[in-house]
Design a protein around this motif. Structure first.
Motif, PDB file in Angstrom:
ATOM      1  N   PHE A   1       0.350 -14.556  28.498  1.00 58.90           N
ATOM      2  CA  PHE A   1       0.578 -15.909  29.023  1.00 58.90           C
ATOM      3  C   PHE A   1      -0.547 -16.850  28.580  1.00 58.90           C
ATOM      4  CE2 PHE A   1      -0.078 -19.227  32.158  1.00 58.90           C
ATOM      5  CZ  PHE A   1       1.199 -19.725  32.351  1.00 58.90           C
ATOM      6  N   SER A   2      -1.782 -16.415  28.820  1.00 61.35           N
ATOM      7  CA  SER A   2      -2.932 -17.271  28.501  1.00 61.35           C
ATOM      8  C   SER A   2      -3.124 -17.400  26.995  1.00 61.35           C
ATOM      9  CB  SER A   2      -4.198 -16.694  29.150  1.00 61.35           C
ATOM     10  OG  SER A   2      -3.994 -16.557  30.538  1.00 61.35           O
TER      11      SER A   2
ATOM     12  N   GLN B   1      -0.765 -17.212  24.670  1.00 58.31           N
ATOM     13  CA  GLN B   1       0.311 -18.061  24.141  1.00 58.31           C
ATOM     14  C   GLN B   1       0.038 -19.537  24.457  1.00 58.31           C
ATOM     15  OE1 GLN B   1       2.606 -16.656  22.389  1.00 58.31           O
ATOM     16  NE2 GLN B   1       4.053 -18.322  22.052  1.00 58.31           N
ATOM     17  N   LEU B   2      -0.439 -19.788  25.672  1.00 57.80           N
ATOM     18  CA  LEU B   2      -0.725 -21.167  26.088  1.00 57.80           C
ATOM     19  C   LEU B   2      -1.788 -21.787  25.182  1.00 57.80           C
ATOM     20  CD1 LEU B   2      -0.398 -23.476  28.162  1.00 57.80           C
ATOM     21  CD2 LEU B   2      -2.084 -22.315  29.604  1.00 57.80           C
TER      22      LEU B   2
ATOM     23  N   GLU C   1      -0.478 -22.344  21.594  1.00 51.21           N
ATOM     24  CA  GLU C   1       0.420 -23.494  21.456  1.00 51.21           C
ATOM     25  C   GLU C   1      -0.345 -24.817  21.485  1.00 51.21           C
ATOM     26  OE1 GLU C   1       3.522 -23.503  20.682  1.00 51.21           O
ATOM     27  OE2 GLU C   1       3.992 -21.372  20.919  1.00 51.21           O
ATOM     28  N   VAL C   2      -1.427 -24.842  22.284  1.00 52.24           N
ATOM     29  CA  VAL C   2      -2.220 -26.071  22.374  1.00 52.24           C
ATOM     30  C   VAL C   2      -2.942 -26.347  21.048  1.00 52.24           C
ATOM     31  CG1 VAL C   2      -4.273 -27.070  23.480  1.00 52.24           C
ATOM     32  CG2 VAL C   2      -2.519 -26.004  24.877  1.00 52.24           C
TER      33      VAL C   2
ATOM     34  N   ALA D   1     -12.046 -15.890  33.829  1.00 45.71           N
ATOM     35  CA  ALA D   1     -11.630 -16.335  35.160  1.00 45.71           C
ATOM     36  C   ALA D   1     -12.691 -15.954  36.181  1.00 45.71           C
ATOM     37  CB  ALA D   1     -10.293 -15.702  35.529  1.00 45.71           C
TER      38      ALA D   1
ATOM     39  N   HIS E   1     -16.735 -15.995  37.599  1.00 43.74           N
ATOM     40  CA  HIS E   1     -17.834 -16.960  37.596  1.00 43.74           C
ATOM     41  C   HIS E   1     -19.159 -16.229  37.815  1.00 43.74           C
ATOM     42  CE1 HIS E   1     -14.616 -19.860  37.908  1.00 43.74           C
ATOM     43  NE2 HIS E   1     -14.159 -19.200  38.952  1.00 43.74           N
TER      44      HIS E   1
ATOM     45  N   ILE F   1     -10.950 -27.805  26.628  1.00 38.36           N
ATOM     46  CA  ILE F   1     -10.842 -27.352  25.237  1.00 38.36           C
ATOM     47  C   ILE F   1     -11.356 -28.438  24.291  1.00 38.36           C
ATOM     48  CG2 ILE F   1      -9.199 -26.660  23.433  1.00 38.36           C
ATOM     49  CD1 ILE F   1      -7.508 -25.499  25.825  1.00 38.36           C
TER      50      ILE F   1
ATOM     51  N   LYS G   1     -11.427 -20.365  33.475  1.00 33.05           N
ATOM     52  CA  LYS G   1      -9.996 -20.602  33.679  1.00 33.05           C
ATOM     53  C   LYS G   1      -9.816 -21.320  35.017  1.00 33.05           C
ATOM     54  CE  LYS G   1      -8.602 -16.613  30.956  1.00 33.05           C
ATOM     55  NZ  LYS G   1      -8.182 -15.207  30.961  1.00 33.05           N
ATOM     56  N   PRO G   2      -8.863 -22.206  35.168  1.00 31.30           N
ATOM     57  CA  PRO G   2      -7.773 -22.499  34.238  1.00 31.30           C
ATOM     58  C   PRO G   2      -8.212 -23.335  33.042  1.00 31.30           C
ATOM     59  CG  PRO G   2      -7.654 -23.966  36.131  1.00 31.30           C
ATOM     60  CD  PRO G   2      -8.755 -23.007  36.409  1.00 31.30           C
ATOM     61  N   PHE G   3      -7.502 -23.086  31.901  1.00 31.91           N
ATOM     62  CA  PHE G   3      -7.715 -23.927  30.730  1.00 31.91           C
ATOM     63  C   PHE G   3      -7.255 -25.345  31.065  1.00 31.91           C
ATOM     64  CE2 PHE G   3      -6.142 -20.026  28.159  1.00 31.91           C
ATOM     65  CZ  PHE G   3      -7.406 -19.463  28.178  1.00 31.91           C
ATOM     66  N   SER G   4      -7.788 -26.300  30.338  1.00 26.15           N
ATOM     67  CA  SER G   4      -7.233 -27.660  30.403  1.00 26.15           C
ATOM     68  C   SER G   4      -7.485 -28.313  29.055  1.00 26.15           C
ATOM     69  CB  SER G   4      -7.887 -28.479  31.522  1.00 26.15           C
ATOM     70  OG  SER G   4      -9.217 -28.791  31.175  1.00 26.15           O
ATOM     71  N   ASN G   5      -6.697 -29.304  28.734  1.00 25.54           N
ATOM     72  CA  ASN G   5      -6.907 -30.021  27.469  1.00 25.54           C
ATOM     73  C   ASN G   5      -8.332 -30.548  27.394  1.00 25.54           C
ATOM     74  OD1 ASN G   5      -4.389 -29.586  26.500  1.00 25.54           O
ATOM     75  ND2 ASN G   5      -3.561 -31.612  27.034  1.00 25.54           N
ATOM     76  N   GLN G   6      -8.802 -31.058  28.546  1.00 26.88           N
ATOM     77  CA  GLN G   6     -10.138 -31.664  28.557  1.00 26.88           C
ATOM     78  C   GLN G   6     -11.235 -30.635  28.253  1.00 26.88           C
ATOM     79  OE1 GLN G   6     -11.226 -33.554  32.234  1.00 26.88           O
ATOM     80  NE2 GLN G   6     -13.085 -34.425  31.343  1.00 26.88           N
TER      81      GLN G   6
END
Lengths: 109, 294
Positions: B177-178, B180-181, B184-185, B245, B247, B273, B266-271
């Motif tokens: 899941f992670s 692939q996410l 794709e980004v 995930a 800390h 990355i 985690k969670p990933f975010s566009n910001q």
């Protein structure tokens, strides 16, 4: 309103691509079910590493999906890998209940 | 109740147990010796989870993990049914995928009551078990030992790094899941390769000499820190970002020791990355200059 999942962040990442979202949701549901099966089979005190790894795996994908509640429950489970069997079973019950809410949310989209 | 006995005491514990059975014969016992070489790489816990259903008809069972070579499953209660179930689960679910025909001596069944002395003699003839930690270390060293051909290809790719107009990114993440996410980004903007494990990640790294590596810490076949260390030793200009995930302070300290360049929780975010990628762009010229001057 179901607040088990907040898809805001995921949708920002996928660019609101519905087909990709559907693919990711399927992957999540399959992987989450596998992790829960491992947790169910690892409640005995001697299965600490299997329990910890399954909880960790489910935590990671839950956070990336936006299922913060499930992620938090898994974090608690991950940190309690050496707990007694009855405590692990209680944590598992919470995880299963929250997982059902997440599953319901995703399948009703 | 299934009991797990591991490390260098496993064979000694098994001998002691069989000796006890020989002196006080109670009930029916079975012993299955399994060679690990033909099995998929897996944790002891995972092995236990797989064989557990096969032991349902046993009244008691112990599993002895003797180093990296053998696993001994000792059980009480019915012999034939349990033996058949164990054999089925091991051959159907636990064999390495790349093995077409398993070695004939991969599994050996013994009756501890009839063959007690024979088993003890066999166990005593085995070389002393190596401590698990040493054998894991040896395995890691082999994993990260590139061949001459791999090194040649890597150097060729590395020389092209400064001329690339599209950066190469390697994602190492065991969760589909992670993985692939993130894939794709990044795809479209970058040339992306992805691996679920350390072994394949190292091969991809040598093949492509990526500019950036997003590296998960907890992987099925080991720890991401080990790969980070290898990458930074071989190619310090590679921008390595640890992804986790957890800390834990230990992970942050380990990442610093390995001179990795970034850390994403985690969670990933566009910001998150984008921040990493922007930082890479700002330090890239200095990183490449440093390497070419050395």
């Amino acid at each position: 309103m179901n607040t088990s999942v907040d898809l805001t962040n995921l949708r920002e990442m996928t660019g609101n691509d519905a087909a990709l979202e559907k693919e990711l949701f399927n992957i999540f549901l399959i992987t989450a079910a596998e992790s829960i099966t491992i947790l169910r089979n690892s409640c005995e005190p001697d299965a600490t590493e299997a329990w910890r790894k399954a909880a960790h795996a489910l935590k990671g994908i839950s956070l990336n999906l936006g299922a913060e509640g499930l992620g938090k429950l898994c974090e608690e489970a991950q940190d309690s890998a050496t707990a007694m069997q009855d405590k692990k079973q209680a944590m598992l019950a919470d995880i299963e209940a929250e997982h059902m809410r997440v599953e319901g949310f995703l399948t009703n989209l | 109740m299934l009991i797990k006995i591991e490390d260098q005491q496993a064979v000694a514990s098994l001998i002691a147990y069989i000796e006890e059975l020989n002196h006080k014969p109670t009930g029916v016992w079975g012993l299955l010796a399994v060679q690990r070489a033909n099995l998929e790489t897996m944790t002891q816990d995972k092995f236990i989870i797989f064989i557990k259903p096969a032991l349902e008809d046993a009244t008691g069972a112990k599993v002895f993990f003797a180093g990296d070579t053998e696993i001994y499953i000792l059980w009480s209660g019915v012999q034939k049914t349990v033996l058949q179930q164990l054999t089925n689960v091991i051959t159907k679910s636990l064999l390495r995928a790349d093995i077409a025909s398993p070695a004939v001596d991969m599994m050996q069944y013994y009756d501890p009551k009839l063959q007690g002395n024979e088993i003890i003699a066999m166990l005593r003839s085995k070389p002393k078990d190596k401590p698990a930690e040493d054998s894991h270390k040896a395995a890691a060293e082999v994993l990260f030992m590139p061949s001459d051909v791999e090194m040649q290809k890597f150097r060729q790719q590395q020389q092209l790094q400064s001329k690339r107009t599209m950066f190469k990114v390697l994602i190492v993440e065991d969760q589909l899941f992670s993985r692939q996410l993130l894939y794709e980004v990044l795809r479209g903007t970058y040339m992306v390769e992805a691996s679920p494990n350390l072994k394949d990640a190292w091969k991809l790294f040598l093949e492509h000499a990526p500019d950036i590596v997003f590296l998960d810490i907890e992987l099925a076949d080991g720890n991401g820190h080990t790969l980070a260390q290898q990458i930074k030793t071989l190619a310090p200009s590679t921008y390595v970002v640890m992804v986790t995930a957890n800390h834990g302070l230990n992970d942050v300290q380990q990442a610093k020791q390995n001179h990795v360049d970034g850390f994403i929780a985690k969670p990933f975010s566009n910001q998150k990355i984008q921040t990493c990628l922007d930082k890479y762009l700002s330090v890239r010229p200095a990183m490449l200059a440093k390497v070419s001057s050395s």
